[in-house]
Motif scaffolding. Sequence first.
Motif, PDB file in Angstrom:
ATOM      1  N   ASN A  91       0.897  -1.342   0.202  1.00  0.00           N
ATOM      2  CA  ASN A  91      -0.123  -0.106  -0.115  1.00  0.00           C
ATOM      3  C   ASN A  91       1.021   1.273   0.057  1.00  0.00           C
ATOM      4  OD1 ASN A  91      -2.674   1.814   0.221  1.00  0.00           O
ATOM      5  ND2 ASN A  91      -1.285   2.342   2.259  1.00  0.00           N
ATOM      6  N   THR A 127      -3.662   4.843  -1.170  1.00  0.00           N
ATOM      7  CA  THR A 127      -4.370   5.416  -0.032  1.00  0.00           C
ATOM      8  C   THR A 127      -4.181   6.907  -0.145  1.00  0.00           C
ATOM      9  OG1 THR A 127      -4.166   3.745   1.619  1.00  0.00           O
ATOM     10  CG2 THR A 127      -4.815   5.888   2.485  1.00  0.00           C
ATOM     11  N   ASP A 151      -8.039   3.305  -1.500  1.00  0.00           N
ATOM     12  CA  ASP A 151      -8.621   3.599  -0.328  1.00  0.00           C
ATOM     13  C   ASP A 151      -8.484   5.231  -0.336  1.00  0.00           C
ATOM     14  OD1 ASP A 151      -8.176   1.622   2.695  1.00  0.00           O
ATOM     15  OD2 ASP A 151      -8.072   0.950   0.472  1.00  0.00           O
ATOM     16  N   SER A 153      -9.500   8.685   1.574  1.00  0.00           N
ATOM     17  CA  SER A 153      -9.382   8.865   2.870  1.00  0.00           C
ATOM     18  C   SER A 153     -10.538  10.014   3.186  1.00  0.00           C
ATOM     19  CB  SER A 153      -8.154   9.527   3.210  1.00  0.00           C
ATOM     20  OG  SER A 153      -8.004  10.103   4.669  1.00  0.00           O
ATOM     21  N   THR A 189     -12.375   1.995  -1.051  1.00  0.00           N
ATOM     22  CA  THR A 189     -12.750   1.653  -0.117  1.00  0.00           C
ATOM     23  C   THR A 189     -12.817   3.281   0.817  1.00  0.00           C
ATOM     24  OG1 THR A 189     -11.930  -0.407   0.600  1.00  0.00           O
ATOM     25  CG2 THR A 189     -12.252   0.882   2.224  1.00  0.00           C
ATOM     26  N   CYS A 190     -13.801   3.614   1.488  1.00  0.00           N
ATOM     27  CA  CYS A 190     -13.667   4.786   2.186  1.00  0.00           C
ATOM     28  C   CYS A 190     -13.105   4.317   3.600  1.00  0.00           C
ATOM     29  CB  CYS A 190     -15.119   5.381   2.462  1.00  0.00           C
ATOM     30  SG  CYS A 190     -16.172   5.711   1.189  1.00  0.00           S
ATOM     31  N   ILE A 191     -12.031   5.221   3.779  1.00  0.00           N
ATOM     32  CA  ILE A 191     -11.368   4.869   5.214  1.00  0.00           C
ATOM     33  C   ILE A 191     -11.509   6.186   5.938  1.00  0.00           C
ATOM     34  CG2 ILE A 191      -9.176   5.444   3.437  1.00  0.00           C
ATOM     35  CD1 ILE A 191      -9.107   4.085   7.176  1.00  0.00           C
ATOM     36  N   ARG A 219     -13.380   1.197   5.719  1.00  0.00           N
ATOM     37  CA  ARG A 219     -12.225   0.878   6.561  1.00  0.00           C
ATOM     38  C   ARG A 219     -12.180   1.856   7.549  1.00  0.00           C
ATOM     39  NH1 ARG A 219      -6.774   1.139   6.971  1.00  0.00           N
ATOM     40  NH2 ARG A 219      -6.238   2.532   4.789  1.00  0.00           N
ATOM     41  N   ASN A 221      -9.834   2.819  11.060  1.00  0.00           N
ATOM     42  CA  ASN A 221      -8.547   2.933  11.876  1.00  0.00           C
ATOM     43  C   ASN A 221      -8.895   3.603  13.121  1.00  0.00           C
ATOM     44  OD1 ASN A 221      -6.876   1.206  10.261  1.00  0.00           O
ATOM     45  ND2 ASN A 221      -6.012   2.860   9.487  1.00  0.00           N
ATOM     46  N   HIS A 399      -5.044  -3.942   2.384  1.00  0.00           N
ATOM     47  CA  HIS A 399      -5.122  -3.627   3.909  1.00  0.00           C
ATOM     48  C   HIS A 399      -5.683  -5.031   4.714  1.00  0.00           C
ATOM     49  CE1 HIS A 399      -4.689   0.701   2.751  1.00  0.00           C
ATOM     50  NE2 HIS A 399      -4.200   0.515   4.066  1.00  0.00           N
ATOM     51  N   THR A 405      -6.962  -3.175  11.753  1.00  0.00           N
ATOM     52  CA  THR A 405      -8.040  -2.349  11.300  1.00  0.00           C
ATOM     53  C   THR A 405      -9.335  -3.132  10.954  1.00  0.00           C
ATOM     54  OG1 THR A 405      -8.389  -0.791   9.308  1.00  0.00           O
ATOM     55  CG2 THR A 405      -7.354  -2.963   8.719  1.00  0.00           C
ATOM     56  N   ILE A 407     -12.310  -3.634   8.091  1.00  0.00           N
ATOM     57  CA  ILE A 407     -12.959  -3.422   6.883  1.00  0.00           C
ATOM     58  C   ILE A 407     -14.617  -4.040   6.772  1.00  0.00           C
ATOM     59  CG2 ILE A 407     -12.713  -3.573   4.202  1.00  0.00           C
ATOM     60  CD1 ILE A 407      -9.702  -4.057   4.609  1.00  0.00           C
TER      61      ILE A 407
END
Length: 411
Positions: A91, A127, A151, A153, A189-191, A219, A221, A399, A405, A407
């Motif tokens: 990543n 990301t 990803d 952010s 993915t929406c992190i 996702r 964190n 990830h 994390t 997901i």
Amino acid sequence: MAYQDVLHPIASLYDRFEHYRLQTGPTHELGELPEIPVTIKNIGWTLGNDCPYRCTHCYSMNARVKGQNMTRAMIERVVHQLQINGVETVNLGGNEPLFTNGPNPRDTLLPFIIEALVKSGIQVGLTTSGITLLWLYHHYRDSFEVLNDVDVSFDSPFREEHNANRGANVYHQAIESLEICQRHHKPHTCIMAGMNWNFSLGHLEHLVDLAKRYDANIRINPVKPVEPAHMEVALPPEMYYEGFSYLLKRCRPVDLGEPPLAAVTDFQQARRCPCGRTSFRIHSITPTGEIYVSPCVYLHDYKAPLDLLKQDLVDIIHSPQFKVFRQRNANPDMIEGCRGCEVISQCGGGCSARSYLYALHQSGQKTMLAKDPYCPKDIQPEQVFPQRPTIHAEQRLVHMDYLCTWIGAPI
């Protein structure tokens, strides 16, 4: 008493750049106890030392001292080391990955990095706040096409909050990035870093709706307090369990890498903290031109004192700084308060980084034997969680089993 009143004496002694002197955290606490096997597969690479944004919770800000620019020869060296050590996914993140060589996109080596990794048989994820994805899409379409997943952010699903925390008008870039990935069937993915101001049920409801609209995963964190000031936005344990209880009702689990969640759901495939076991982090090039590696992106204290540009990765992976993470994973009964716990096999003492950083900022103690502040045995959450969940992983995402994390895929 306000948190900052308690924090002040420790915060005043905190040196955010101490890690550049390679004064590492303790590696002796577990003596010669056995470690779990090394199965490095999924790693992260922080590119560059520049970013146009100033997110208040940024975990790489204290490693963003302008250093030398990377060269193609450096990149080829790093990629070769990853390839011969069996790395499967990388990543590209940390700072905004577009800015590998300063703030001018024309100087970036990102397309070269992506091409080198892909040619070596390594799957590449990205990301980004959006700017890197848009730049690749419009200027280096071939680099976009070969990305495994993306990803995007978010600091908040609400435009005004997101822009305010980023210090820039960038929400539209994140949305456009989701639209592009959706249109091109690129896994995305929406992190979000979970904090005490953005992890309310109202925020999570809008985040799930946003992800569902663009066929995206989610996702989370939970923010790791890399600096003492981050403790002021850290998730209270009650909010952690309430928020994830809601998400587990709205989403199918794709990865249950948060150890306390693996415990409260009785997840039978729990692998505990992946740091130093299956994953590690390559850090930005230093001001003096070295590239260091640590078992965890959040723990700069555990940079192995070996320069990846000069020493072999296999020696870094077997350094004391990596070994202690694997010893902690193999011997969770040595962690304070964990011996005899009925969920120790799933939790393993929790997230190593969160445990270490909370102990550091709350007591000034550097130890690998602290337990997770979200320990389910201590917190006794009231929420009901699904038991023995099945992971739905139709796609391999970079990830998975990298970072502690979570997901999920909205349903």
